[in-house]
Write a protein that holds these residues in place. Sequence first.
Motif, PDB file in Angstrom:
ATOM      1  N   ILE B  72     -44.834  17.440  16.468  1.00  0.00           N
ATOM      2  CA  ILE B  72     -44.128  18.011  17.619  1.00  0.00           C
ATOM      3  C   ILE B  72     -42.717  17.442  17.660  1.00  0.00           C
ATOM      4  N   ARG B  73     -41.797  18.288  18.159  1.00  0.00           N
ATOM      5  CA  ARG B  73     -40.396  17.881  18.158  1.00  0.00           C
ATOM      6  C   ARG B  73     -39.665  18.670  19.241  1.00  0.00           C
ATOM      7  N   SER B  74     -38.735  18.021  19.887  1.00  0.00           N
ATOM      8  CA  SER B  74     -37.846  18.735  20.802  1.00  0.00           C
ATOM      9  C   SER B  74     -36.431  18.651  20.252  1.00  0.00           C
ATOM     10  N   ASN B  75     -35.770  19.800  20.191  1.00  0.00           N
ATOM     11  CA  ASN B  75     -34.358  19.819  19.789  1.00  0.00           C
ATOM     12  C   ASN B  75     -33.439  19.878  21.003  1.00  0.00           C
ATOM     13  N   GLU B 104     -36.455   9.212  18.555  1.00  0.00           N
ATOM     14  CA  GLU B 104     -36.305  10.669  18.568  1.00  0.00           C
ATOM     15  C   GLU B 104     -37.502  11.308  19.249  1.00  0.00           C
ATOM     16  N   PRO B 105     -37.288  12.434  19.934  1.00  0.00           N
ATOM     17  CA  PRO B 105     -38.444  13.162  20.504  1.00  0.00           C
ATOM     18  C   PRO B 105     -39.201  13.885  19.398  1.00  0.00           C
ATOM     19  N   PHE B 106     -39.889  13.096  18.600  1.00  0.00           N
ATOM     20  CA  PHE B 106     -40.596  13.577  17.409  1.00  0.00           C
ATOM     21  C   PHE B 106     -41.848  12.739  17.240  1.00  0.00           C
ATOM     22  N   VAL B 122     -45.248  20.150  26.099  1.00  0.00           N
ATOM     23  CA  VAL B 122     -44.290  20.213  27.206  1.00  0.00           C
ATOM     24  C   VAL B 122     -43.301  19.066  27.036  1.00  0.00           C
ATOM     25  N   ALA B 123     -42.019  19.389  27.134  1.00  0.00           N
ATOM     26  CA  ALA B 123     -40.973  18.368  27.059  1.00  0.00           C
ATOM     27  C   ALA B 123     -40.348  18.184  28.430  1.00  0.00           C
ATOM     28  N   LYS B 124     -40.168  16.931  28.826  1.00  0.00           N
ATOM     29  CA  LYS B 124     -39.469  16.636  30.081  1.00  0.00           C
ATOM     30  C   LYS B 124     -38.021  16.304  29.745  1.00  0.00           C
ATOM     31  N   VAL B 125     -37.116  17.042  30.379  1.00  0.00           N
ATOM     32  CA  VAL B 125     -35.681  16.821  30.186  1.00  0.00           C
ATOM     33  C   VAL B 125     -35.059  16.750  31.580  1.00  0.00           C
ATOM     34  N   GLY B 126     -34.768  15.536  32.042  1.00  0.00           N
ATOM     35  CA  GLY B 126     -34.317  15.395  33.425  1.00  0.00           C
ATOM     36  C   GLY B 126     -35.402  15.903  34.361  1.00  0.00           C
ATOM     37  N   ASN B 127     -35.044  16.841  35.245  1.00  0.00           N
ATOM     38  CA  ASN B 127     -36.036  17.386  36.169  1.00  0.00           C
ATOM     39  C   ASN B 127     -36.627  18.699  35.677  1.00  0.00           C
TER      40      ASN B 127
END
Lengths: 106, 144
Positions: B72-75, B104-106, B122-127
């Motif tokens: 899993i990874r978030s770009n 890294e978000p990986f 699910v990725a959390k980015v701030g709110n």
Amino acid sequence: MAVDNMKMRAQLKGDYVEVKVLISHPMDTGRKKGDDGELIPAHFVQLITATLNGLPVLEAQWGTGISKNPYLTFRLRNAKVGDVVAVTWLDNFGASATQNIAVTKG
Amino acid sequence: MQRRNFLLGLMSAALVLPLQAFADIWNKRAFEAVKLNDAEQGLEINGEITSQDILVSAPDMAENGAIVQVEIRSNIPNTESLMILVEKNPTPLIAHYKFSNGAEPFIVTRIKMAETSDIKVVAKVGNQYFTNAKNVVVLENGCG
């Protein structure tokens, strides 16, 4: 400190360090019966933390859905050869272990 | 069996006290939830946005659901954490990874799957929460 229930590797790969962790653990869900017909109690790693030169980089919470003998890869920016990565796990019975490893060239 | 449990109980009591603060981090409500929605409520996820910048790599088919490797990874910049949920597992929340100080978000990990289901990340980015999923056909229940 080396422990016999963990294997770790941290290698520099271009602009990031890749850390691989393998933990020997049953990761019992609490839903399976043993040979005696009794349910085997849930027994699983709940928390993993990793630090780079003492600074926290990863905090993982796990449920029973992580496979037996958990495997984990993560990647660190801003890390270089010789830096020390430490990984600690804690299970729901309160057992824990920590292993440190120095980053090597991949 | 009983004696073993008793001994394990003693060991836990001895070891758990100094680690109690550490153990309190574990999100019991979310991890013990049996429905996807309840697990997401436990994680305080509200208003997910589907995003192709969340990548979920897993095999199309798993013969044995006991070991399904997933990457899993978030770009998305400033991703703070990644969560893995499998809707059709007895307890859908599998893992929650929080990143800091240059991690890294990986993640690559191996999970159990009870039956054919989406692996939802699910990725959390701030709110905000961003999500994507990958369906895996499971031939043999790996959640025994």
